[in-house]
Each structure stands twice: as C-alpha cells, then as structure tokens.
Scaffold this motif. Structure first.
Motif, PDB file in Angstrom:
ATOM      1  N   GLU A  58       0.836  -1.211   0.000  1.00 17.03           N
ATOM      2  CA  GLU A  58       0.000   0.000   0.000  1.00 17.03           C
ATOM      3  C   GLU A  58       0.869   1.258   0.000  1.00 17.03           C
ATOM      4  OE1 GLU A  58      -3.237   2.264   2.918  1.00 17.03           O
ATOM      5  OE2 GLU A  58      -2.479   0.287   3.470  1.00 17.03           O
ATOM      6  N   TRP A  75       1.520   4.184  -2.873  1.00 16.86           N
ATOM      7  CA  TRP A  75       1.207   5.594  -2.605  1.00 16.86           C
ATOM      8  C   TRP A  75       2.431   6.485  -2.795  1.00 16.86           C
ATOM      9  CZ3 TRP A  75      -2.351   8.907  -2.844  1.00 16.86           C
ATOM     10  CH2 TRP A  75      -2.297  10.115  -2.154  1.00 16.86           C
ATOM     11  N   VAL A 112      -1.787  -1.096  -4.582  1.00 21.91           N
ATOM     12  CA  VAL A 112      -2.826  -0.860  -3.566  1.00 21.91           C
ATOM     13  C   VAL A 112      -3.957  -1.885  -3.721  1.00 21.91           C
ATOM     14  CG1 VAL A 112      -4.460   0.803  -2.590  1.00 21.91           C
ATOM     15  CG2 VAL A 112      -2.189   1.567  -3.301  1.00 21.91           C
ATOM     16  N   ALA A 157      -2.689  -4.893  -2.014  1.00 21.70           N
ATOM     17  CA  ALA A 157      -2.741  -4.699  -0.562  1.00 21.70           C
ATOM     18  C   ALA A 157      -4.159  -4.931  -0.033  1.00 21.70           C
ATOM     19  CB  ALA A 157      -2.275  -3.283  -0.205  1.00 21.70           C
ATOM     20  N   ILE A 158      -5.149  -4.365  -0.722  1.00 15.78           N
ATOM     21  CA  ILE A 158      -6.549  -4.535  -0.302  1.00 15.78           C
ATOM     22  C   ILE A 158      -6.936  -6.013  -0.303  1.00 15.78           C
ATOM     23  CG2 ILE A 158      -8.956  -4.123  -0.993  1.00 15.78           C
ATOM     24  CD1 ILE A 158      -8.005  -1.296  -1.924  1.00 15.78           C
ATOM     25  N   ALA A 215      -7.212   2.016   2.848  1.00 15.87           N
ATOM     26  CA  ALA A 215      -6.629   1.567   1.575  1.00 15.87           C
ATOM     27  C   ALA A 215      -7.538   1.933   0.396  1.00 15.87           C
ATOM     28  CB  ALA A 215      -6.359   0.070   1.614  1.00 15.87           C
ATOM     29  N   ARG A 232      -6.987   5.533  -0.299  1.00 20.16           N
ATOM     30  CA  ARG A 232      -5.720   5.718  -1.009  1.00 20.16           C
ATOM     31  C   ARG A 232      -5.864   5.342  -2.486  1.00 20.16           C
ATOM     32  NH1 ARG A 232      -1.493   6.786   2.251  1.00 20.16           N
ATOM     33  NH2 ARG A 232      -2.015   5.490   4.037  1.00 20.16           N
TER      34      ARG A 232
END
Length: 299
Positions: A112, A116, A131, A134-135, A157, A160
């Motif tokens: 994540e 970013w 991302v 990551a989610i 998240a 983001r």
C-alpha cells in the motif's frame, strides 16, 4: 537512552560476533531513534541499526517502516525506497512463516505504502496495482468477522486507491472507491463515536468526495455533500483549541468550494489564519491554504 547506547557499543566492540551484543546495539540505536521522534538524527540512528539486523526480516521490516515514516514528509523518494525495502523484508518474513497473518498484513502495508509513495514520487505505473494487491491481502486476512482495526485498514486503503485513481484520470473508479471508504469509516464511527481516529478518517474522506464530485461536474450532489461536510466539520473547527486535522479539512473545503454560501471570503481567511497559527506558521499545507484564502478574499 545515550547511556544504554554507550554500554551497548562497548559490549559490541568487545564481542562483535556475539548475536546478543549485536541485538542489544540494534535495540539501543532503535530506541534512541524513537526518542528523537523525527528529523535527521532519528534517520541516522535507524540507519545505524539496520546493518545490525543480521538478516532478521522482522527487525528489518520494523526499522525500515520507522525510517520511512521519518522520511515521508521531507524526502518522498527515500520514503519510497524504504517502503520497498519493507516489502522485501515482509516477503522474507512470509517465506519463513507462510501462514503468519502478521507477516501477510506487513506485506499488505508495504505494498500500500509503496504504491502511494510511488505515485507521489512520480512513478505512477505500479501505484494502483500495488494498492489493489494490498486490499486483497487485507480482506483475506480480515476473515469472516473482521476486527475494527482490520476494517479501518481496508477503509484507508480504499481511500488511497481513490486518491491514486483521481490523479491518474480514473474519475468514476475514484468516486466509487471513495464512497466505499467513507461508508466504511462512517460505520466504524457510528459504532465508536468517541474515536477521534474514525472521526478524522470520515473528515478526510468527505473532503476527497467533495473534490471528486466538484471535478466531475455533478453540482447537485457536490452541493449536497459539501453541505454535509460543512455541517460535520464546522462545529469541530470552532472548538478551542481545534483538532488540527478537522480545522485543516474545514479550511480545505472552504477555499476550494464553488458554492459561496458556505462561507464568506473573510470567514475563510480567518479560519485559514487560525490553522496557520495552530501550526506555528511552519506547516507548508496550512500556509498554502492561507495563500488560497487570501487570493479568494481579494477576488
């Protein structure tokens, strides 16, 4: 503190091959960095701690993530490299303990933040993919009955992801993910109304939603969501002293809104000056908001 560090340094000099003395010196440098709290000295202490980790992925992840947090306000490129090092360490950690959910969450966090800070460093190509990945890990490790902390990680998240999509021209995806994030955060806040953390999450997601709606040209919904955000933020901006996040979010809405009925130019300027004062005139974000408010007052 410094005394413990001196003792650890002397011990390590006498026994450089001893794992316990190396670990003690690592902990001492890390502790001194923690006490520094911010700035070049803390970064230096963490950098001295890293070579002492001896390939321990958990220690490397822990120190690299602290290093990244120190760097992220002043050197986006350095923060990105540190978060990428966190991702490598998390992969090593998972290789040793494939079923460890803490290792999997560490990998999700590293992905994540790499996404970013990649975006902020101008490396947009991988940001959205990282991302999304990551989610997926956050959602998988959260399980059937996710904790409030796991739900918050997922909500942040998604925000983001919406920010990344906003900056890469995917407006409708950004709106969808921002709404999801805000809905999740409002649910968390309804369950725990005293939580300042959830309250700030809601505020920041409201600001993003209003920004996305204004940019989309949907004036009716943009107006409705601005009214909702102002009703939420204004009472908190008026407290004495206000929470800086609520005040800055309120000023952000006021300086950027195309709807003049929500605040006069003079009122906007007064709140912007209050925000600058709260940050002792040293915070670039609030100074930029003051400049915008000042321009608005002379138009």
């Amino acid at each position: 503190g410094d005394k413990a560090l001196t003792v650890a340094q002397e011990l390590f000099q006498r026994h450089p091959d001893d794992a316990a003395s190396r670990s003690a010196l690592l902990r001492s440098y890390e502790k001194v960095g923690d006490i520094q709290g911010s700035g070049a000295q803390a970064i230096s202490d963490y950098q001295k701690a890293l070579p002492l980790a001896g390939g321990d992925p958990i220690a490397i992840f822990r120190i690299q993530s602290k290093l990244a947090q120190m760097q992220q306000d002043t050197d986006v490129g350095a923060a990105l490299e540190s978060y990428r090092a966190c991702e490598t360490a998390a992969r090593d950690w998972m290789a040793r303990n494939p079923a460890d959910p803490v290792a999997r969450r560490a990998l999700a966090f590293a992905k994540e933040m790499s996404g970013w800070y990649g975006l902020l460093a101008g490396q947009t190509s991988d940001a959205e993919r990282l991302v999304h990945e990551a989610i997926a890990i956050y959602e998988e490790t959260a399980g059937a009955k996710p904790s409030a902390r796991a739900r918050r990680n997922i909500a942040i998240a998604y925000k983001r992801l919406a920010e990344i999509q906003k900056r890469t021209g995917k407006a409708s995806d950004a709106l969808q993910n921002c709404r999801r994030s805000l809905n999740d955060s409002e649910t968390l806040r309804a369950e725990d109304p005293k939580s300042v953390l959830y309250g700030i999450d809601v505020a920041q997601e409201m600001v993003l939603l209003v920004d996305l709606l204004v940019a989309s040209g949907d004036r009716a919904e943009a107006h409705d969501e601005t009214a909702r955000a102002v009703a939420y933020l204004k009472p908190m901006a008026q407290t004495d002293p206000p929470n800086r996040y609520y005040l800055v979010d309120y000023v952000t809405i006021l300086v950027s809104t195309p709807f003049p009925e929500f605040a006069s130019a003079d009122e906007t300027l007064a709140y912007a000056q209050k925000a600058v004062g709260l940050m002792h005139g040293t915070d670039p974000e609030t100074l930029d908001l003051l400049a915008q408010a000042d321009r608005k007052s002379v138009v």
